[in-house]
Design a protein around this motif. Structure first.
Motif, mmCIF file in Angstrom:
data_model
loop_
_atom_site.group_PDB
_atom_site.id
_atom_site.type_symbol
_atom_site.label_atom_id
_atom_site.label_comp_id
_atom_site.label_asym_id
_atom_site.label_seq_id
_atom_site.Cartn_x
_atom_site.Cartn_y
_atom_site.Cartn_z
ATOM 1 N N ILE A 53 0.664 -1.337 -0.060
ATOM 2 C CA ILE A 53 0.119 0.590 -0.421
ATOM 3 C C ILE A 53 0.731 1.707 -0.033
ATOM 4 O O ILE A 53 0.730 2.296 -0.822
ATOM 5 C CB ILE A 53 -1.103 0.157 1.342
ATOM 6 C CG1 ILE A 53 -1.580 -1.111 0.875
ATOM 7 C CG2 ILE A 53 -1.321 1.419 1.475
ATOM 8 C CD1 ILE A 53 -2.826 -1.433 2.176
ATOM 9 N N GLN A 54 2.061 1.016 0.766
ATOM 10 C CA GLN A 54 2.840 2.650 0.789
ATOM 11 C C GLN A 54 3.613 2.675 -0.027
ATOM 12 O O GLN A 54 4.891 2.900 -0.395
ATOM 13 C CB GLN A 54 3.401 2.408 2.324
ATOM 14 C CG GLN A 54 2.250 2.602 3.105
ATOM 15 C CD GLN A 54 2.721 2.319 4.868
ATOM 16 O OE1 GLN A 54 4.036 1.833 4.709
ATOM 17 N NE2 GLN A 54 1.833 2.421 5.700
ATOM 18 N N ASP A 55 3.836 1.510 -1.180
ATOM 19 C CA ASP A 55 4.344 1.917 -1.831
ATOM 20 C C ASP A 55 6.017 0.634 -2.030
ATOM 21 O O ASP A 55 7.782 1.299 -2.648
ATOM 22 C CB ASP A 55 5.268 3.699 -2.805
ATOM 23 C CG ASP A 55 4.694 3.304 -3.787
ATOM 24 O OD1 ASP A 55 3.806 2.970 -4.511
ATOM 25 O OD2 ASP A 55 4.894 4.740 -4.328
ATOM 26 N N ARG A 56 6.549 0.694 -0.882
ATOM 27 C CA ARG A 56 7.347 -0.561 -0.190
ATOM 28 C C ARG A 56 7.336 -1.873 -0.887
ATOM 29 O O ARG A 56 6.156 -2.421 -1.126
ATOM 30 C CB ARG A 56 7.647 -0.489 1.690
ATOM 31 C CG ARG A 56 7.444 0.359 1.532
ATOM 32 C CD ARG A 56 7.743 1.482 3.290
ATOM 33 N NE ARG A 56 6.691 0.901 4.342
ATOM 34 C CZ ARG A 56 6.318 -0.931 4.285
ATOM 35 N NH1 ARG A 56 7.061 -1.273 5.039
ATOM 36 N NH2 ARG A 56 5.486 -0.278 4.839
ATOM 37 N N ARG A 324 -6.731 -0.222 8.096
ATOM 38 C CA ARG A 324 -6.219 0.482 8.666
ATOM 39 C C ARG A 324 -4.727 1.533 8.137
ATOM 40 O O ARG A 324 -4.772 2.377 9.206
ATOM 41 C CB ARG A 324 -5.137 -0.538 9.340
ATOM 42 C CG ARG A 324 -4.264 -0.286 10.190
ATOM 43 C CD ARG A 324 -4.309 -0.913 11.512
ATOM 44 N NE ARG A 324 -2.573 -0.514 12.661
ATOM 45 C CZ ARG A 324 -1.505 -0.869 12.240
ATOM 46 N NH1 ARG A 324 -1.780 -2.157 13.107
ATOM 47 N NH2 ARG A 324 -0.516 -0.413 12.737
ATOM 48 N N TRP A 325 -4.623 1.198 7.293
ATOM 49 C CA TRP A 325 -3.130 1.803 6.412
ATOM 50 C C TRP A 325 -3.553 2.588 5.200
ATOM 51 O O TRP A 325 -2.837 3.411 4.468
ATOM 52 C CB TRP A 325 -2.164 0.699 5.084
ATOM 53 C CG TRP A 325 -1.593 0.000 6.452
ATOM 54 C CD1 TRP A 325 -2.013 -1.521 6.672
ATOM 55 C CD2 TRP A 325 -0.634 0.521 7.687
ATOM 56 N NE1 TRP A 325 -1.463 -1.479 7.917
ATOM 57 C CE2 TRP A 325 -0.059 -0.559 7.973
ATOM 58 C CE3 TRP A 325 -0.122 1.382 8.127
ATOM 59 C CZ2 TRP A 325 0.586 -1.002 9.294
ATOM 60 C CZ3 TRP A 325 0.681 1.534 8.771
ATOM 61 C CH2 TRP A 325 0.974 0.392 9.364
ATOM 62 N N THR A 326 -5.078 2.858 5.456
ATOM 63 C CA THR A 326 -5.668 4.258 4.450
ATOM 64 C C THR A 326 -6.485 5.003 5.190
ATOM 65 O O THR A 326 -6.038 6.464 4.792
ATOM 66 C CB THR A 326 -6.782 3.643 3.949
ATOM 67 O OG1 THR A 326 -6.415 1.841 3.044
ATOM 68 C CG2 THR A 326 -7.271 4.817 2.589
ATOM 69 N N LEU A 327 -6.892 5.027 6.587
ATOM 70 C CA LEU A 327 -7.386 6.052 6.966
ATOM 71 C C LEU A 327 -7.435 6.329 8.184
ATOM 72 O O LEU A 327 -6.203 5.962 9.097
ATOM 73 C CB LEU A 327 -9.357 5.070 7.469
ATOM 74 C CG LEU A 327 -9.902 5.023 6.600
ATOM 75 C CD1 LEU A 327 -11.047 4.517 6.908
ATOM 76 C CD2 LEU A 327 -10.506 6.446 5.617
ATOM 77 N N PRO A 328 -7.522 7.950 8.706
ATOM 78 C CA PRO A 328 -6.610 8.626 9.706
ATOM 79 C C PRO A 328 -7.861 7.805 10.856
ATOM 80 O O PRO A 328 -8.368 7.575 11.211
ATOM 81 C CB PRO A 328 -6.693 10.140 9.907
ATOM 82 C CG PRO A 328 -7.425 10.056 8.275
ATOM 83 C CD PRO A 328 -7.899 8.619 7.611
ATOM 84 N N LEU C 134 -2.341 12.109 12.946
ATOM 85 C CA LEU C 134 -4.395 12.293 12.905
ATOM 86 C C LEU C 134 -3.817 10.848 12.773
ATOM 87 O O LEU C 134 -5.119 9.595 12.847
ATOM 88 C CB LEU C 134 -4.176 12.511 12.101
ATOM 89 C CG LEU C 134 -4.341 14.133 12.386
ATOM 90 C CD1 LEU C 134 -5.354 14.336 10.434
ATOM 91 C CD2 LEU C 134 -4.456 14.460 13.613
ATOM 92 N N GLY C 135 -2.763 9.280 12.869
ATOM 93 C CA GLY C 135 -3.080 8.380 13.306
ATOM 94 C C GLY C 135 -2.866 7.206 11.512
ATOM 95 O O GLY C 135 -3.602 6.215 11.665
ATOM 96 N N THR C 136 -2.810 8.235 10.773
ATOM 97 C CA THR C 136 -3.047 7.548 9.394
ATOM 98 C C THR C 136 -0.830 7.222 8.903
ATOM 99 O O THR C 136 -0.236 8.984 8.416
ATOM 100 C CB THR C 136 -3.383 8.178 8.263
ATOM 101 O OG1 THR C 136 -3.428 7.566 6.973
ATOM 102 C CG2 THR C 136 -3.706 9.193 7.999
ATOM 103 N N SER C 138 0.338 6.081 6.046
ATOM 104 C CA SER C 138 0.452 5.663 4.453
ATOM 105 C C SER C 138 1.187 7.313 4.091
ATOM 106 O O SER C 138 1.751 7.189 3.275
ATOM 107 C CB SER C 138 -0.148 5.104 3.419
ATOM 108 O OG SER C 138 -0.827 4.595 4.451
ATOM 109 N N TYR C 142 3.934 8.372 0.635
ATOM 110 C CA TYR C 142 3.502 8.469 -0.501
ATOM 111 C C TYR C 142 4.122 10.296 -0.626
ATOM 112 O O TYR C 142 5.430 10.412 -1.468
ATOM 113 C CB TYR C 142 2.368 9.037 -0.806
ATOM 114 C CG TYR C 142 1.719 7.894 -0.396
ATOM 115 C CD1 TYR C 142 2.103 6.754 -0.619
ATOM 116 C CD2 TYR C 142 0.138 7.907 -0.355
ATOM 117 C CE1 TYR C 142 1.639 5.266 -1.518
ATOM 118 C CE2 TYR C 142 -0.850 6.539 -0.427
ATOM 119 C CZ TYR C 142 -0.565 5.431 -1.150
ATOM 120 O OH TYR C 142 -0.645 3.657 -0.534
#
Lengths: 437, 183, 401
Positions: A53-56, A324-328, C134-136, C138, C142
């Motif tokens: 997801i994070q380009d890793r 989890r890896w997308t939202l604040p 804020l807890g994100t 990714s 980027y």
């Protein structure tokens, strides 16, 4: 009748109590492995998925190209780490807390069926048991937070307490809907009722179940403290929340508990809404007919069903990882708002809606299509309740086939398929009966 | 609206409180204000609709002191401290649209009553601009000027138990601080 | 049987909750380095915040009193280490102002390219790190993916990736290498659409809006009173940008460039039409607006770099030969502020006529921006504290100097 493990052991000369203990240990060991290995796999998966997801790349070295063994290496590192108990901590509670969490997550698994008859403890109130025990996990977290003697941990624990207690309400409401549609709290029965094509899955039962499925997912994510509801460990606010002071093995127990409950919540969703161990196309039950064939074929069918369930649950876990890896992260008051102002009313509305649907238009559902696209749930349930064939009697596939689309429960009651092993609700069959292949 | 204008206005309004000015200096020109009149002048500069210096950019203390007596003799000034206030406005601009600012200076002896160790005192402008709060704390911390009337004057960058004021020219780094070697 | 409630204080005493002092930092994930906040909390509500600074203090100003201006350039890098180029520029211009040094057009355009690229790089970190607060996680990566490309470009230009010391008094240490401008344009073309990704993940994300809109609201009077500058000032609706309103020696760099100051006027930002609209929950001066101003400044900087590349290609003169290492400074004093990514970075230089200045002063923008913390965090929730401090986008290296 199938020979059970207990029969096998007693016939080998073991005293009866010992045979029962061994019989109880077998599912325990299997399930503890499921939780532990599940955690191992999902931590690896989380790293890989989040990496992508994070380009890793995520882990790439330990154990070959994909870093398969990364979690194992981490586990060894965690075991080797010093076990620190802070001076301010309440030493005993501090040490117990991770086990409480883990034990709760693990114990809930005991009542989960993986296929017909494949459960550690075949309970007629399994839904209730799973929810109740899952709710116990919060005690570990609160204990950890309180006993750590750290203010950040205490914050985490208080948040967890507030959050989990609130989310139990909509979660319970969501779970009640499949329960009353099926008329049973036995997870095996609920699963079996979704047999056939995907149209039989409870999520497609009526618009309200479809709606409540998403509410359930939201509440499920919240009740296992995953982002965006991971307030108890909110690393940008509370350092690490309730496990701030933990290290090494104890910390990893919290981790295992977390992943165990993630899988549990999504497995519960699969059983309640997504057809349990049945695939969207019933290859084994209708296509090949192995499910009811008994013997090795029936065993294979059950194995495929089990794989099916775990696959679907894993997809649920992957969705949680993705979220989890997308939202604040939400704020605590917003988490409570989401629960009390959105989830509870929505779940209640769906509850009433589904109830009304059941009362007035029960036949306008995909399940009322001609078999095998639809099944007569009432018939199945009746057959479970009224069957006279003893504790090992169960539903036959016959009623699901087009020839016997509207079966008569009383005639079915006499049919008993030997390779099924499901106790009747309220039966006095020994708990934890397990088949031996 | 120029510095000259401003100087004349201030002189007319505050008279003796305006101690002088250097309007032809290389770089920035500046206006000298007495310590006694500082707060009043600042209050005027901030609130007067013609000027509206609502931004206090910076407070600096420049230490005019030469530890080497030979050089000190040639320096051309008596040892003293200059407290420099840089003000600007987000509301008012020069005709050509560029930034509008003014430099105020307060001259003060290096030590109060010429007794070494007695920090000099300058009135605080924290009541005029709230940003002066931290700037004055920093100035006190590093240059050793006490701002009278400051709400909470304590060290901000150095540890609370630090001794001395590092930006003074005669400051000597301590040999040891809590077991850490200083030099 | 029933207890008497005649005295209300009895009840109040019974249900009283204790306040708790919590130490946030200096080792805390969201205090951007080594900031320490002492919070007084009542449950989740923060009643008082007291920032403690100085964990990175190295008294760069004292060091500056012992070095010539060119020797001090590397120390400016280490102030706002996320925007070293802009720090270099501020100091270089300050020294040039004292020397009355004139640059060729080419040197000025080079500085615009470098400074605006530095602004993009810095705002990318600000944006990514705010996501972390804020807890994100990714968006942070980027942002760093794109920042790496800028750092590669900087590395090619000056050999360093973090502490550049590239722009020095007199010009720059070297000209841009061959082909650099093409790579830079290629980067900008690639980068511009990526901003939409950030908007999707953060700016328009409803959780993000919930966490930032109407949080930490500061009105224009308050921000100027606290001396806040940069995106914090413009996020509160004050139309002030030194690239347009600064001193002549700075604004002439941006002369004839087409750009609009990013500030909300009549309810609209200059680029509102192509970028996500302001959500109705957001209030001018809240965390969301500060974040949005930064995002739009990235777009603005892209535009400025494009213009500067065009001009640089056709400009005459050299790239600016640095002054001598031990150049004598005229007697006098100058103060100059430039618009660094985090606000107005000021340098004050007092010279006796030697090559080593008498006094060097760095006015840190973050120092002033941070000073609002205790005021604006009062009464906020615990989770809002990182959200507010993050929206100020502070760099401790600059605050502590």
């Amino acid at each position: 009748m199938q020979t059970t493990l207990v029969d096998l052991l007693t016939s080998a000369g073991l005293p009866d109590p010992l045979a029962h203990v061994i019989r109880a240990l077998v599912p325990c060991v299997l399930i503890i492995h499921l939780v532990a290995v599940g955690a191992l796999v999902f931590i690896w998966l989380e790293r890989k998925v989040s990496g992508r997801i994070q380009d890793r790349l995520g882990p790439t070295r330990v154990g070959g190209r994909f870093g398969w063994l990364q979690t194992l290496a981490d586990g060894i590192k965690l075991i080797a780490k010093e076990d620190i108990t802070p001076g301010e901590a309440d030493a005993m509670l501090f040490r117990i807390a991770p086990y409480v969490s883990f034990a709760a997550s693990f114990a809930a698994w005991l009542a989960m069926p993986f296929a017909v008859g494949w459960s550690g403890l075949d309970m007629n109130v399994a839904v209730f048991f799973v929810l109740a025990v899952l709710g116990l996990e919060v005690f570990g977290v609160i204990l950890a937070g309180y006993a750590s003697g750290s203010k950040w941990s205490l914050f985490g624990a208080m948040r967890e307490a507030a959050q989990v207690v609130s989310y139990e309400v909509p979660l319970g409401l969501c779970v009640v809907i499949p329960v009353f549609i099926c008329g049973t709290m036995n997870l095996t029965t609920i699963g079996e009722m979704q047999r056939g094509f995907a149209t039989n899955w409870l999520i497609f039962h009526d618009p309200f179940t479809f709606c409540v499925f998403w509410v359930y997912i939201t509440c499920g994510v919240a009740s296992v403290n995953r982002a965006p509801f991971d307030l108890a460990e909110a690393e940008s606010e509370l350092v690490a929340g309730f496990h701030t002071e933990y290290s090494g093995l104890r910390w990893s127990f919290f981790f295992m508990a977390e992943y165990g409950s993630m899988l549990l919540v999504s497995a519960l969703a699969v059983i309640l809404f997504l057809g349990a161990w049945h695939g969207p196309i019933p290859i084994f039950s209708i296509g090949l007919g192995w499910t009811d064939a008994g013997g090795i074929l029936g065993y294979l069918a059950s194995l495929a069903g089990c794989a099916n369930l775990i696959l679907k649950s894993s997809l649920g876990v992957i969705v949680m990882i993705w979220v989890r890896w997308t939202l604040p992260r939400l704020r605590i008051d917003q988490v409570m708002t989401t629960c009390l102002k959105y989830c509870v009313p929505l779940a209640s509305f769906c509850f009433l809606g589904a109830l009304a649907w059941q009362a007035w238009i029960p036949n306008v559902t995909p399940a009322s299509l001609p078999a095998p696209f639809g099944i007569d749930r009432a018939a199945i349930r009746e057959s479970w309740v009224t069957r006279a064939g003893g504790p090992h009697a169960t539903v036959s596939d016959a009623q699901l086939t087009p020839q016997t689309a509207s079966p008569v429960p009383t005639t079915l009651a006499t049919q008993s398929v030997p390779d099924r092993n499901i106790p009747v609700a309220g039966s006095t069959a020994p708990i934890g009966r397990e088949e031996t292949p | 609206m120029t510095e000259l204008n401003l100087y004349e206005t201030l002189q007319a309004k505050f008279g003796d409180q305006i101690a002088g000015a250097n309007l032809e200096a290389i770089g920035d020109s500046w206006i000298e204000v007495t310590a006694a009149g500082l707060v009043e002048v600042c209050h005027f500069l901030k609130h007067d609709p013609n000027w509206q210096f609502n931004l206090l950019n910076c407070i600096t203390v420049v230490d005019y002191f030469e530890p080497d007596p030979k050089k000190a003799a040639k320096a051309g000034w008596e040892p003293h401290l200059e407290v420099v206030y840089h003000l600007s406005s987000t509301e008012q601009k020069h005709e050509d649209g560029t930034r509008f600012g003014v430099v105020l200076k307060v001259m003060t002896p290096r030590w109060k009553d010429d007794q070494e160790g007695q920090l000099p005192e300058v009135p605080s402008v924290a009541s005029v601009w709230r940003t002066a709060d931290w700037h004055e704390r920093e100035t006190f911390d590093l240059s050793g000027v006490i701002f009278t009337g400051h709400p909470d004057l304590r060290r901000i960058l150095c540890p609370e138990d630090w001794e001395g004021h590092p930006l003074r020219k005669d400051y000597e780094m301590p040999l040891e601080y809590h077991g850490i070697r200083g030099r | 049987m029933a207890a008497s409630v005649a005295d209300q204080r009895v009840i109040e005493f019974d249900v009283r909750t204790d306040e708790m002092l919590v130490n946030m930092g200096p080792q805390h994930p969201s205090t951007h380095g080594v900031l320490r906040l002492v919070l007084r909390t009542d449950g989740e509500v923060v009643s008082e915040v007291e920032p403690h600074l100085g964990y990175l203090h190295r008294c760069a100003e004292k060091i500056g009193e012992n070095l010539t201006p060119r020797q001090w350039v590397p120390y400016t890098d280490r102030m706002d280490y996320l925007a070293g180029m802009n720090m270099n520029l501020g100091w270089a211009l300050c020294v040039e102002k004292l020397l009355d040094h004139n640059l060729s057009d080419k040197a000025k355009h080079l500085r615009v390219i470098i400074a605006e690229m530095g602004r993009i790089a810095s705002h990318l970190v600000g944006m990514g790190a705010y996501g972390l607060d804020l807890g994100t996680f990714s968006p942070f990566l980027y942002a760093f993916r794109e920042r790496e490309k800028i750092l590669d470009l900087f590395e090619e230009a000056c050999g360093a990736r973090l502490t550049y010391s590239y722009l020095t008094p007199g010009g720059a240490t070297a000209d841009l290498p061959e082909g650099w401008l093409d790579k830079c344009s290629a980067f900008l073309d690639q980068f511009e659409p990526v901003i939409q990704e950030y908007h999707a993940l953060l700016t328009t994300n409803s959780i993000f809006i919930k966490r930032t809109a109407n949080i930490g609201v500061m009105d224009a009077e308050m921000v100027t009173d606290y001396g806040c500058t940069g995106p914090v000032l413009r996020g509160s609706g004050v139309d002030h940008d030194l690239r347009r309103d600064g001193e002549e020696i700075y604004t002439e760099m941006y002369e004839n460039y087409a750009f609009e100051v990013v500030v909300q006027k009549d309810g609209h930002y200059p680029r509102d039409h192509t970028y996500p609209p302001v959500p109705k929950e957001a209030v001018l001066g809240d965390c969301w607006h500060r974040f949005y101003v930064r995002m739009l400044e990235v777009v603005q900087a892209i535009d400025l770099v494009r213009q500067a590349i065009e001009r640089y290609r056709s400009a005459d003169g050299d790239w600016g030969i640095p002054i001598k290492l031990t150049q004598k400074l005229p007697k006098g004093e100058v103060y100059l502020e430039t618009e660094a990514p985090r606000g107005q970075m000021g340098f004050y230089l007092v010279s006796d006529g030697n090559s080593i200045p008498r006094r060097v002063r760095a006015r840190s923008s973050c120092f002033c921006n941070l000073s609002v913390t205790s005021d604006v965090c009062r009464g906020a929730l615990l989770a809002d504290v990182p959200a507010i401090v993050g929206s100020l986008d502070v760099v401790m290296g600059e605050i502590d100097r």
